[in-house]
Scaffold this motif. Structure first.
Motif, PDB file in Angstrom:
ATOM      1  N   HIS A  54       0.799  -1.233   0.000  1.00 60.60           N
ATOM      2  CA  HIS A  54       0.000   0.000   0.000  1.00 60.60           C
ATOM      3  C   HIS A  54       0.832   1.285   0.000  1.00 60.60           C
ATOM      4  O   HIS A  54       0.350   2.320  -0.417  1.00 60.60           O
ATOM      5  CB  HIS A  54      -0.983   0.043   1.190  1.00 60.60           C
ATOM      6  N   THR A  65       1.494  -5.499  -3.180  1.00 63.84           N
ATOM      7  CA  THR A  65       0.169  -4.936  -2.932  1.00 63.84           C
ATOM      8  C   THR A  65      -0.879  -5.590  -3.819  1.00 63.84           C
ATOM      9  O   THR A  65      -1.979  -5.925  -3.357  1.00 63.84           O
ATOM     10  CB  THR A  65       0.178  -3.415  -3.170  1.00 63.84           C
ATOM     11  N   GLU A  69      -4.033  -7.629  -2.233  1.00 66.55           N
ATOM     12  CA  GLU A  69      -5.411  -7.196  -2.449  1.00 66.55           C
ATOM     13  C   GLU A  69      -6.174  -8.150  -3.362  1.00 66.55           C
ATOM     14  O   GLU A  69      -7.400  -8.271  -3.257  1.00 66.55           O
ATOM     15  CB  GLU A  69      -5.438  -5.771  -3.004  1.00 66.55           C
ATOM     16  N   TRP A 270      -9.550  -0.778   5.004  1.00 67.91           N
ATOM     17  CA  TRP A 270      -8.245  -0.528   5.620  1.00 67.91           C
ATOM     18  C   TRP A 270      -8.358   0.207   6.953  1.00 67.91           C
ATOM     19  O   TRP A 270      -7.410   0.237   7.720  1.00 67.91           O
ATOM     20  CB  TRP A 270      -7.361   0.230   4.635  1.00 67.91           C
TER      21      TRP A 270
END
Length: 411
Positions: A54, A65, A69, A270
């Motif tokens: 991130h 990342t 994700e 998040w």
């Protein structure tokens, strides 16, 4: 009976010997083994993509990342949530349930309110609610069980009232193996304005789960019980509820902006995920989901029911063996708790280990349930899709040998 033997070959750990006997691993309710495909993905992350997620714009960070994700997207699809915003990565089921009890519980529960659970819960689905009840002056109410180990639906209807703010139940008992009718219980909770929290640690690895169809408000499970790494878990929550809730942990990653005297939070998911996450764990969980999806959760569920249907009558036929929980395989996962008359479960587990058969013995983090059953402990054999009829036969033979040893000193 169908066979899934070819999948078994993917698990290197199952090819070893224990005490000069081929390993029969029947402690899957505690943790499952990992296929080579999952191990390879974790190793590849550390060898090729190891970077924080991130925050960075360099190539490794962007690759890490994306993989992390993407794993969240796989979880969303696996349990059929509506959005990745509803998928929070945690350390496991225990952390997930604690987050709900602290964040949503502190928001919704007031003095005199009631929280409803059952006697068949894991400690992780008891202690957080005990603490919430103490903080708020609320009452913790227990649903009874039927004589054959099912959750008593009539008692549930009596216990879930307009005073109830939270109902939290296991989808599957980690001791009795019985499958609870979560959709029916969720409808009952919603009729009284309560939210439904589900401990899915023993269900998500073994059967299809559709959180949207079940209409549950929160659903928690762990990666290590479904061929993934330890230290990674999931909390599903309906987006509207998560938006209202405050984070439980604070620090980096979960903030939008930090001022000298106050801070604002990042958007979902998040806002709940403070600090550097278990990146390898999340990626490994994504690989485990790929693996299970390739087999098919319906296939896994059907196979385990057939395995239980094969082994239960054999166990019940052994004189002096008591089986706890439902006896109908269609209402059962691969968890079978038992005792041998006159023998302590720890002695049984030790003797079975000498035969290469790994089972669990103790209270299984379910002391209120064992008090309810009026036993101090049980042995527990728990099957997964990589177990076989031969494994089941080895368990039966090992129990017979254990009885013979303790009765006559022969093995």
């Amino acid at each position: 009976m169908q066979t899934l033997d070819h999948w078994r070959q993917d698990f290197p750990i199952l090819k070893q010997q224990v005490n000069d006997e081929p390993l029969v691993y029947l402690d899957n309710a505690a943790t499952t083994q990992k296929p080579q495909q999952v191990l390879d993905v974790i190793e590849a992350y550390y060898q090729q993509d190891n970077a924080n997620v991130h925050r960075g714009v360099h190539t490794l960070a962007e690759r890490a990342t994306k993989s992390y994700e993407t794993a969240r997207e796989k979880v969303q699809q696996f349990i059929q949530a509506k959005s990745t915003k509803e998928i929070l990565f945690t350390r496991g089921t225990t952390t997930s349930l604690n987050w709900v009890a602290k964040s949503y519980g502190d928001l919704a529960v007031e003095k005199g309110d009631e929280i409803v659970i059952s006697y068949a819960e894991h400690h992780s689905n008891i202690v957080p609610w005990q603490q919430l009840a103490k903080r708020k002056g609320a009452k913790l109410v227990y649903i009874e069980l039927t004589d054959d180990g099912y959750l008593d639906l009539e008692d549930a209807k009596a216990k879930i009232t307009d005073q109830t703010k939270i109902v939290s139940l296991a989808h599957v008992s980690n001791v009795l193996g019985g499958i609870n009718p979560i959709k029916t219980l969720t409808e009952l909770a919603h009729q009284h304005g309560a939210v439904m929290v589900v401990d899915g640690a023993q269900s998500t690895p073994h059967m299809p789960v559709n959180v949207t169809e079940l209409d549950v408000d929160f659903y928690a499970f762990s990666g290590h019980k479904m061929c993934g790494p330890t230290g990674i878990g999931v909390l599903y929550g309906k987006q509207a509820l998560l938006e209202k809730m405050e984070p439980v942990e604070f620090g980096g990653e979960m903030i939008d902006f930090v001022y000298p005297q106050e801070s604002t939070w990042s958007e979902l998911p998040w806002k709940f995920e403070a600090g550097t996450p278990n990146i390898a764990g999340g990626i490994g969980l994504g690989a485990a989901i790929d693996y299970l999806t390739a087999i098919g959760m319906d296939t896994i569920h059907q196979y385990e029911q057939e395995l239980v249907a094969y082994v239960l009558p054999k166990l019940e036929a052994i004189e002096g063996v008591t089986i706890y929980g439902p006896k109908d395989p269609k209402d059962h996962t691969g968890v079978i708790a038992f005792n041998i008359e006159g023998l302590h479960p720890h002695d049984v587990a030790t003797a079975l280990d000498m035969e290469g058969v790994a089972v669990r013995a103790g209270h299984h983090c379910a002391q209120p349930l064992l008090q309810y059953l009026k036993v101090p402990a049980t042995a527990r054999a728990s099957f997964y899709f990589y177990n076989t009829k031969e494994d089941a036969d080895r368990l039966v033979d090992a129990i017979l040998a254990t009885k013979e040893f303790f009765q006559n000193g022969l093995i």
